[in-house]
Motif scaffolding. Structure first.
Motif, PDB file in Angstrom:
ATOM      1  N   LYS B  72       0.813  -1.245  -0.030  1.00  0.00           N
ATOM      2  CA  LYS B  72      -0.233  -0.186   0.015  1.00  0.00           C
ATOM      3  C   LYS B  72       0.963   1.288   0.048  1.00  0.00           C
ATOM      4  N   ILE B  73       1.742   1.401   0.709  1.00  0.00           N
ATOM      5  CA  ILE B  73       2.746   2.556   0.837  1.00  0.00           C
ATOM      6  C   ILE B  73       3.500   2.650  -0.541  1.00  0.00           C
ATOM      7  N   LYS B  74       3.955   1.716  -0.892  1.00  0.00           N
ATOM      8  CA  LYS B  74       4.642   1.692  -2.240  1.00  0.00           C
ATOM      9  C   LYS B  74       3.877   1.929  -3.484  1.00  0.00           C
ATOM     10  N   GLU B  75       2.577   1.937  -3.257  1.00  0.00           N
ATOM     11  CA  GLU B  75       1.755   2.557  -4.459  1.00  0.00           C
ATOM     12  C   GLU B  75       2.098   4.163  -4.584  1.00  0.00           C
ATOM     13  N   LYS B  76       2.636   4.673  -3.445  1.00  0.00           N
ATOM     14  CA  LYS B  76       3.172   6.051  -3.430  1.00  0.00           C
ATOM     15  C   LYS B  76       4.395   6.484  -3.364  1.00  0.00           C
ATOM     16  N   ASN B  77       5.200   5.721  -2.410  1.00  0.00           N
ATOM     17  CA  ASN B  77       6.660   5.924  -1.988  1.00  0.00           C
ATOM     18  C   ASN B  77       7.156   4.691  -2.317  1.00  0.00           C
ATOM     19  N   ASN B  78       8.260   5.149  -3.088  1.00  0.00           N
ATOM     20  CA  ASN B  78       9.193   4.105  -3.464  1.00  0.00           C
ATOM     21  C   ASN B  78      10.120   3.780  -2.626  1.00  0.00           C
ATOM     22  N   LEU B  79      10.402   4.730  -1.542  1.00  0.00           N
ATOM     23  CA  LEU B  79      11.498   4.631  -0.460  1.00  0.00           C
ATOM     24  C   LEU B  79      11.107   4.552   0.932  1.00  0.00           C
ATOM     25  N   PRO B  80      10.108   3.530   1.341  1.00  0.00           N
ATOM     26  CA  PRO B  80       9.624   3.812   2.318  1.00  0.00           C
ATOM     27  C   PRO B  80      10.521   3.499   3.713  1.00  0.00           C
ATOM     28  N   ALA B  81      11.500   2.583   3.538  1.00  0.00           N
ATOM     29  CA  ALA B  81      12.565   2.418   4.577  1.00  0.00           C
ATOM     30  C   ALA B  81      13.246   3.670   5.006  1.00  0.00           C
ATOM     31  N   VAL B  82      13.403   4.514   3.724  1.00  0.00           N
ATOM     32  CA  VAL B  82      14.352   5.570   4.246  1.00  0.00           C
ATOM     33  C   VAL B  82      13.318   6.631   4.779  1.00  0.00           C
ATOM     34  N   CYS B  83      12.329   6.846   4.169  1.00  0.00           N
ATOM     35  CA  CYS B  83      11.195   7.973   4.647  1.00  0.00           C
ATOM     36  C   CYS B  83      10.786   7.531   6.132  1.00  0.00           C
ATOM     37  N   GLY B  84      10.588   6.356   6.549  1.00  0.00           N
ATOM     38  CA  GLY B  84      10.301   5.984   7.761  1.00  0.00           C
ATOM     39  C   GLY B  84      11.471   6.479   8.733  1.00  0.00           C
ATOM     40  N   ARG B  85      12.599   6.654   8.327  1.00  0.00           N
ATOM     41  CA  ARG B  85      13.710   6.883   9.007  1.00  0.00           C
ATOM     42  C   ARG B  85      14.116   8.512   9.131  1.00  0.00           C
ATOM     43  N   VAL B  86      13.894   9.019   8.013  1.00  0.00           N
ATOM     44  CA  VAL B  86      14.482  10.245   8.038  1.00  0.00           C
ATOM     45  C   VAL B  86      13.638  11.543   7.561  1.00  0.00           C
ATOM     46  N   CYS B  87      12.360  11.094   7.277  1.00  0.00           N
ATOM     47  CA  CYS B  87      11.222  12.158   7.100  1.00  0.00           C
ATOM     48  C   CYS B  87      11.239  13.185   8.305  1.00  0.00           C
ATOM     49  N   PRO B  88      10.921  14.395   8.105  1.00  0.00           N
ATOM     50  CA  PRO B  88      10.497  15.236   9.383  1.00  0.00           C
ATOM     51  C   PRO B  88       8.802  15.102   9.573  1.00  0.00           C
ATOM     52  N   GLN B  89       8.524  14.098  10.047  1.00  0.00           N
ATOM     53  CA  GLN B  89       7.287  13.571  10.241  1.00  0.00           C
ATOM     54  C   GLN B  89       6.404  14.716  11.133  1.00  0.00           C
ATOM     55  N   GLU B  90       7.211  15.372  11.787  1.00  0.00           N
ATOM     56  CA  GLU B  90       6.740  16.212  12.939  1.00  0.00           C
ATOM     57  C   GLU B  90       5.922  17.642  11.989  1.00  0.00           C
ATOM     58  N   ASP B  91       6.719  17.853  11.018  1.00  0.00           N
ATOM     59  CA  ASP B  91       6.173  19.051   9.889  1.00  0.00           C
ATOM     60  C   ASP B  91       5.257  18.616   8.930  1.00  0.00           C
ATOM     61  N   GLN B  92       4.886  17.268   8.685  1.00  0.00           N
ATOM     62  CA  GLN B  92       4.159  16.664   7.745  1.00  0.00           C
ATOM     63  C   GLN B  92       3.040  15.738   8.259  1.00  0.00           C
ATOM     64  N   CYS B  93       2.992  14.477   7.876  1.00  0.00           N
ATOM     65  CA  CYS B  93       2.032  13.841   8.285  1.00  0.00           C
ATOM     66  C   CYS B  93       1.511  13.742   9.825  1.00  0.00           C
ATOM     67  N   GLU B  94       2.762  13.575  10.746  1.00  0.00           N
ATOM     68  CA  GLU B  94       2.198  13.926  12.062  1.00  0.00           C
ATOM     69  C   GLU B  94       1.785  15.125  12.578  1.00  0.00           C
ATOM     70  N   GLY B  95       2.411  16.143  11.917  1.00  0.00           N
ATOM     71  CA  GLY B  95       2.116  17.457  12.305  1.00  0.00           C
ATOM     72  C   GLY B  95       0.710  17.877  12.279  1.00  0.00           C
ATOM     73  N   ARG B  96       0.072  17.038  10.958  1.00  0.00           N
ATOM     74  CA  ARG B  96      -1.429  17.221  10.622  1.00  0.00           C
ATOM     75  C   ARG B  96      -2.333  16.501  11.600  1.00  0.00           C
ATOM     76  N   CYS B  97      -1.667  15.049  11.972  1.00  0.00           N
ATOM     77  CA  CYS B  97      -2.858  14.256  12.518  1.00  0.00           C
ATOM     78  C   CYS B  97      -3.442  14.782  13.715  1.00  0.00           C
ATOM     79  N   ILE B  98      -4.592  14.436  13.554  1.00  0.00           N
ATOM     80  CA  ILE B  98      -5.753  15.032  14.614  1.00  0.00           C
ATOM     81  C   ILE B  98      -5.290  14.951  15.889  1.00  0.00           C
ATOM     82  N   LEU B  99      -4.721  13.756  16.456  1.00  0.00           N
ATOM     83  CA  LEU B  99      -4.345  13.552  17.764  1.00  0.00           C
ATOM     84  C   LEU B  99      -3.212  14.727  18.143  1.00  0.00           C
ATOM     85  N   ASN B 100      -2.638  15.102  17.133  1.00  0.00           N
ATOM     86  CA  ASN B 100      -1.203  16.190  17.363  1.00  0.00           C
ATOM     87  C   ASN B 100      -2.008  17.345  18.351  1.00  0.00           C
ATOM     88  N   LYS B 101      -3.308  17.448  18.092  1.00  0.00           N
ATOM     89  CA  LYS B 101      -3.934  18.573  18.950  1.00  0.00           C
ATOM     90  C   LYS B 101      -3.577  18.403  20.409  1.00  0.00           C
TER      91      LYS B 101
END
Ligand code: FES
Lengths: 273, 460
Positions: B72-101
């Motif tokens: 499912k991830i690879k439908e969009k992301n070709n490098l998930p093992a990299v992104c899971g490690r080095v993405c700044p999730q706090e500014d992206q997906c996790e930053g938008r997560c409703i629970l971040n409130k």
């Protein structure tokens, strides 16, 4: 993988190898260099392309075994392969009909002036060659160069071949005698490759006579594509990258003292190998 | 509660280059997936530059189907093992997560990493590519932008060749990001996946030198993507910068990561450092350099002219570095590097700063404090104040239009001033994140597909 098809010992510790590298052989011009990685665990080291054969798809590399990496390369023979070769790199030599050009080579730098002498001659220049080394056994390519040059001089520190002394002694003689006789033979350009002290001495001398002098520098490199700055040198008070802006620069502008120091950056480490 | 992945003990990890984060255990992963609200209109997806269907992959993980989650991830992301490690999730997906409130966003990064580490056995190679269409495309540069474009184009059916000038592929993933944040084994696996899609990787070829762009077209490539990266190291322009033991972060990291100088003498590339290092700058690259130096046994200070709040690095990296013992020398501006008579660094002359009014970047402007000069006792300096786009190709190919800042000019479809030549990633935007470059790679793949379809159409 790049296969070595020929290997010759030119002098003690100076080796010549001919390597299959079709794309580079088709593209390279005098003054350019390659970066080689002998084995996966090796350093990336720059080597000037001494000659090439576009038809056969080969390049010739001449190197002196001065440190671990060049010794490691020296262990490879015909049939062996060099893992990686990248090139041709750097700016090619500015070749045109300048009139009279003096090409000065010192030590293994003699190998580097060879393609330039060839090209300068072909462009219609009158070419004077001066080569020098510590002693006779370290003089390489003398027959090849003698053939190409209109006038040709050899010096050795110990006098075992040619004139005893330094390449700059000959250069000085030439300037003095030419000045005395006719200005039409005055050199329009000097091209020098060799140890830093030699290039510095040549540049100091030609500066007094105001003759444009090109030197080919050998700073320490890693990627050789302009990404790391390991190769930085000061030229005319500006910091430039030897790998992409060079390797050739105006000898009158180069900060040779800084270059000498920078070449010692890793000496201790390298000597430990 | 948000589940934090276990990390290697501090005392141990500062002595090795192994990965700091150990990743989720099965139990942790399950617990974390159970916290997810599986929102109907997920905000996290909007925060993802490549638009991963995050709730779906989390649901698959919850059902204990890591292979399917990875697919499912690879439908969009070709490098998930990299992104899971080095993405700044706090500014992206996790930053938008409703629970971040409530400050407890789902740890999407850790889950992405878990899915790729646990789901990889069967997912690799199972990706079905479209039927090959025999159109050749050249991708130049094998960093995140190039890898993504190459993978997407291969999935669309193009015959893709990826050209890399260094001797190993991966771009910044190989030469820049250290082993302890992104193991090179992981990079190799991701590259293997992309080769599995049919992408041919050719190292040791510098486009602009080995081949010109024209030659690529002559060789039958129908379009070119340039993912050249921001490879030109910036220096401060202060006296003493050419002393021995002054490194650009690029040189320092390349020696250590790509050339494996940390395994010297097994690997033959040396790094010459002393005992006390100053790293100038406070971005991720500065922190990567600092933490590498620490692992080589040095005392390390980050020298930064503002305060911790203004640091551009990821918070997690700043915390990790501080835990490990990196000292933050804040409100400090280097003035000159002092050398000994042999040309080696013997100190860093600095002045103290204070913060004034915000400048154009919105960050408070640092102002010098009068008579506050002092000398930092260091013997090695790493300059990590940023990289600008690599100028090599722009210089070699005069038809490529280059903006004044050095970035390559592109139109809204990421096409450069040469028809059929596209560009994306740091070479277009200036230094940015891995994931932003991947987003550009994706966009370029679509644009190239469109461009070639139109060409075929107008030809028939
Ligand atoms: S060798 Fe890295 S920039 Fe020249």
């Amino acid at each position: 993988m790049f296969k070595i098809i020929e290997k010759t010992n030119l002098a003690p510790q100076i080796k010549k190898i001919v390597v299959e590298a079709g794309e580079i052989a088709r593209k390279a011009r005098p003054g350019q260099f390659v970066v080689i990685v002998s084995k996966e665990s090796s350093e990336r080291i720059p080597l000037t392309i001494a000659d090439l054969n576009p038809q056969e798809g080969t390049i010739t590399l001449i190197f002196q075994e001065i440190g671990f990496s060049t010794r490691e390369l020296g262990l490879l023979g015909p049939g062996d392969s060099i893992q990686h070769i990248l090139g041709p790199l750097g700016q090619p030599t500015d070749i045109e009909n300048f009139g009279t050009v003096i090409c000065v080579g010192g030590g293994v730098g003699i190998a580097e002036i060879y393609p330039v002498v060839k090209a300068m001659k072909k462009a219609g220049n009158r070419v004077l060659g001066i080569i020098g080394a510590r002693k006779e056994s370290l003089i390489i390519l003398k027959e090849e160069l003698r053939e190409l040059c209109d006038e040709f001089f050899i010096t050795t520190d110990d006098g075992s071949l040619g004139k005893k002394g330094l390449v700059t002694d000959i250069l000085q003689d030439l300037f003095t005698s030419v000045e005395k006789s006719t200005h039409t033979l005055y050199p329009n350009r000097v091209y020098a490759v060799g140890p830093v002290v030699m290039m510095q001495a040549v540049s100091n001398l030609t500066k007094m006579y105001n003759i444009k002098t090109i030197v080919s520098l050998n700073p320490i490199m890693v990627d050789a594509t302009g990404m790391c700055g390991s190769c930085r040198v000061s030229v005319g008070g500006k910091v430039v990258f030897g790998c992409v802006d060079g390797p050739e620069f105006d000898g009158h502008q180069v900060d040779f003292e800084e270059l000498k120091k920078r070449l010692n950056s890793f000496k201790e480490k390298e000597d430990s190998l | 509660m948000r589940n934090k992945a276990k990390q290697q003990d501090i005392g141990e990890r500062i002595k090795n280059f192994s990965e700091v984060s150990c990743g989720y255990s099965n139990d942790q992963a399950r617990l974390e997936t159970e916290r997810c609200l599986l929102c109907k209109e997920p905000l996290c997806v909007k925060g993802c530059p490549v638009g991963i269907d995050i709730p779906s992959f989390i649901r698959l993980l919850r059902e204990n189907k890591p292979e399917e989650a990875l697919r499912k991830i690879k439908e969009k992301n070709n490098l998930p093992a990299v992104c899971g490690r080095v993405c700044p999730q706090e500014d992206q997906c996790e930053g938008r997560c409703i629970l971040n409130k409530k400050n407890i966003p789902i740890n999407i990064g850790a889950l992405e990493r878990y899915a790729s580490d646990y789901g990889k056995q069967s997912a690799v190679g199972s990706q079905q590519s479209a039927k090959k269409n025999n159109l050749k495309i050249a991708v130049v540069g094998s960093g995140p932008a190039g890898l993504t474009a190459a993978a997407d184009l291969a999935k669309m059916g193009f015959l893709v060749t990826l050209f890399e000038s260094l001797h190993s592929a991966g771009g910044v993933l190989s030469y820049g990001i250290p082993e302890f944040r992104l193991p090179k084994k992981i990079v190799a696996e991701e590259l293997g996946y992309i080769q599995g899609l049919g992408v041919e990787i050719k190292t040791d070829i510098l486009i602009g030198k080995t081949f010109s762009l024209n030659e690529l077209f002559e060789k039958g490539y129908r379009a070119v993507f340039l993912g050249l990266g921001a490879g030109l190291p910036q220096f401060l322009g202060i006296p003493g910068e050419n002393l021995d033991r002054v490194y650009s972060a690029n040189e320092f990291l390349t020696r250590i990561n790509l050339m494996k100088a940390y395994k010297f003498p097994e690997y033959k590339t040396p790094i010459n450092i002393g005992k006390k290092i100053a790293v100038i700058g406070a971005g991720n690259v500065a922190f990567d350099s600092a933490r590498c130096a620490l692992r080589l046994g040095c005392e390390v200070s980050i020298v930064y002219r503002r305060t911790e709040t203004e640091m551009p690095a990821r918070i997690e990296e700043i915390e990790n570095a501080q835990e490990e013992g990196v000292h933050l020398q804040l409100l400090t501006q280097p003035l000159r590097i002092l050398g000994d008579d042999k040309g080696f660094v013997r100190g860093l002359e600095c002045q103290k700063m204070k913060l004034g009014e915000p400048d154009a970047s919105g960050r408070k402007r640092p102002l010098p404090l009068k008579d506050s000069d002092f000398v930092l006792d260091v013997d090695t300096v790493i300059v990590a104040i940023g990289q600008t786009p690599n100028p090599l190709l722009g210089k070699a190919e005069s038809r490529i239009k280059v903006n004044p800042q050095g970035t390559i000019f592109v139109d809204e479809n990421l096409m450069t001033s040469i028809p059929g030549v596209f560009a994306g990633g740091d070479i277009v935007t200036g230094a940015d994140t891995v994931i932003a470059a991947m987003g550009a790679g994706k966009k370029a793949a679509l644009a190239i597909d469109n461009y070639l379809k139109n060409q075929v159409k107008s030809a028939s």
